[in-house]
Design a protein around this motif. Structure first.
Motif, PDB file in Angstrom:
ATOM      1  N   PRO A   7      -5.415  33.020  32.415  1.00  0.00           N
ATOM      2  CA  PRO A   7      -4.040  32.778  31.982  1.00  0.00           C
ATOM      3  C   PRO A   7      -3.496  34.036  31.299  1.00  0.00           C
ATOM      4  O   PRO A   7      -4.239  34.780  30.650  1.00  0.00           O
ATOM      5  N   ALA A   8      -2.208  34.276  31.447  1.00  0.00           N
ATOM      6  CA  ALA A   8      -1.590  35.490  30.904  1.00  0.00           C
ATOM      7  C   ALA A   8      -1.793  35.626  29.396  1.00  0.00           C
ATOM      8  O   ALA A   8      -2.053  36.725  28.904  1.00  0.00           O
ATOM      9  N   ASP A   9      -1.692  34.517  28.664  1.00  0.00           N
ATOM     10  CA  ASP A   9      -1.843  34.608  27.207  1.00  0.00           C
ATOM     11  C   ASP A   9      -3.245  35.041  26.815  1.00  0.00           C
ATOM     12  O   ASP A   9      -3.432  35.816  25.881  1.00  0.00           O
ATOM     13  N   VAL A  10      -4.247  34.569  27.551  1.00  0.00           N
ATOM     14  CA  VAL A  10      -5.632  34.964  27.276  1.00  0.00           C
ATOM     15  C   VAL A  10      -5.815  36.449  27.599  1.00  0.00           C
ATOM     16  O   VAL A  10      -6.424  37.191  26.825  1.00  0.00           O
ATOM     17  N   LEU A  11      -5.283  36.884  28.730  1.00  0.00           N
ATOM     18  CA  LEU A  11      -5.384  38.298  29.114  1.00  0.00           C
ATOM     19  C   LEU A  11      -4.757  39.215  28.073  1.00  0.00           C
ATOM     20  O   LEU A  11      -5.324  40.259  27.735  1.00  0.00           O
ATOM     21  N   LEU A  12      -3.602  38.838  27.559  1.00  0.00           N
ATOM     22  CA  LEU A  12      -2.938  39.670  26.560  1.00  0.00           C
ATOM     23  C   LEU A  12      -3.733  39.744  25.266  1.00  0.00           C
ATOM     24  O   LEU A  12      -3.849  40.811  24.657  1.00  0.00           O
ATOM     25  N   LYS A  13      -4.303  38.619  24.852  1.00  0.00           N
ATOM     26  CA  LYS A  13      -5.153  38.632  23.653  1.00  0.00           C
ATOM     27  C   LYS A  13      -6.358  39.527  23.867  1.00  0.00           C
ATOM     28  O   LYS A  13      -6.686  40.361  23.018  1.00  0.00           O
ATOM     29  N   LEU A  14      -7.031  39.337  24.995  1.00  0.00           N
ATOM     30  CA  LEU A  14      -8.215  40.147  25.283  1.00  0.00           C
ATOM     31  C   LEU A  14      -7.869  41.625  25.345  1.00  0.00           C
ATOM     32  O   LEU A  14      -8.612  42.470  24.832  1.00  0.00           O
ATOM     33  N   TYR A  15      -6.748  41.939  25.969  1.00  0.00           N
ATOM     34  CA  TYR A  15      -6.290  43.323  26.067  1.00  0.00           C
ATOM     35  C   TYR A  15      -6.118  43.929  24.675  1.00  0.00           C
ATOM     36  O   TYR A  15      -6.649  45.008  24.375  1.00  0.00           O
ATOM     37  N   ALA A  16      -5.375  43.245  23.828  1.00  0.00           N
ATOM     38  CA  ALA A  16      -5.082  43.772  22.492  1.00  0.00           C
ATOM     39  C   ALA A  16      -6.339  43.857  21.638  1.00  0.00           C
ATOM     40  O   ALA A  16      -6.558  44.867  20.955  1.00  0.00           O
ATOM     41  N   TYR A  17      -7.173  42.820  21.655  1.00  0.00           N
ATOM     42  CA  TYR A  17      -8.402  42.856  20.865  1.00  0.00           C
ATOM     43  C   TYR A  17      -9.324  43.967  21.344  1.00  0.00           C
ATOM     44  O   TYR A  17      -9.946  44.671  20.546  1.00  0.00           O
ATOM     45  N   TYR A  18      -9.426  44.138  22.651  1.00  0.00           N
ATOM     46  CA  TYR A  18     -10.288  45.186  23.202  1.00  0.00           C
ATOM     47  C   TYR A  18      -9.787  46.563  22.778  1.00  0.00           C
ATOM     48  O   TYR A  18     -10.577  47.419  22.357  1.00  0.00           O
ATOM     49  N   PHE A  66       5.023  43.318  27.163  1.00  0.00           N
ATOM     50  CA  PHE A  66       4.099  42.292  26.665  1.00  0.00           C
ATOM     51  C   PHE A  66       2.846  42.931  26.077  1.00  0.00           C
ATOM     52  O   PHE A  66       2.340  42.489  25.043  1.00  0.00           O
ATOM     53  N   LYS A  67       2.341  43.971  26.721  1.00  0.00           N
ATOM     54  CA  LYS A  67       1.159  44.667  26.197  1.00  0.00           C
ATOM     55  C   LYS A  67       1.474  45.309  24.846  1.00  0.00           C
ATOM     56  O   LYS A  67       0.675  45.227  23.912  1.00  0.00           O
ATOM     57  N   THR A  68       2.616  45.943  24.763  1.00  0.00           N
ATOM     58  CA  THR A  68       3.028  46.568  23.508  1.00  0.00           C
ATOM     59  C   THR A  68       3.147  45.535  22.402  1.00  0.00           C
ATOM     60  O   THR A  68       2.687  45.749  21.273  1.00  0.00           O
ATOM     61  N   ASN A  69       3.738  44.390  22.712  1.00  0.00           N
ATOM     62  CA  ASN A  69       3.875  43.318  21.735  1.00  0.00           C
ATOM     63  C   ASN A  69       2.503  42.793  21.301  1.00  0.00           C
ATOM     64  O   ASN A  69       2.280  42.542  20.114  1.00  0.00           O
TER      65      ASN A  69
END
Length: 88
Positions: A25-36, A56-59
């Motif tokens: 899901p997009a929300d999970v991907l964005l969290k993983l991206y930012a945490y990573y 979205f990535k910047t946010n």
């Protein structure tokens, strides 16, 4: 959890995500991206070629601004664990 255990658990979680072939899901991907990015101290934003995705990535990075590397690793691990425990 000491640093060695945290790093090991983080690497396992990253491997688990990288080996997973289904779409996330997009929300999970964005969290993983930012945490990573925070966990690895890499704040550069990979360009997707699509302005909306970059926004979205910047946010997502902005929302994790105050996290330490260890906090980001823990949240990455928690997100991976939660995803695999509760996905259906």
């Amino acid at each position: 959890m000491n640093d060695a255990d945290l790093n090991s658990a983080f690497e396992k979680a990253v491997h688990q995500i990288n080996e997973h072939s289904d779409a996330f899901p997009a929300d999970v991907l964005l969290k993983l991206y930012a945490y990573y990015k925070r966990a690895t101290n890499s704040s550069d934003i990979s360009e997707s070629g699509k302005p909306l995705i970059s926004a979205f990535k910047t946010n997502a990075l902005f929302q994790t601004k105050g996290l330490s590397q260890n906090e980001a690793k823990k949240l990455y691990i928690e997100t991976v664990t939660h995803y695999f425990l509760y996905r259906k």
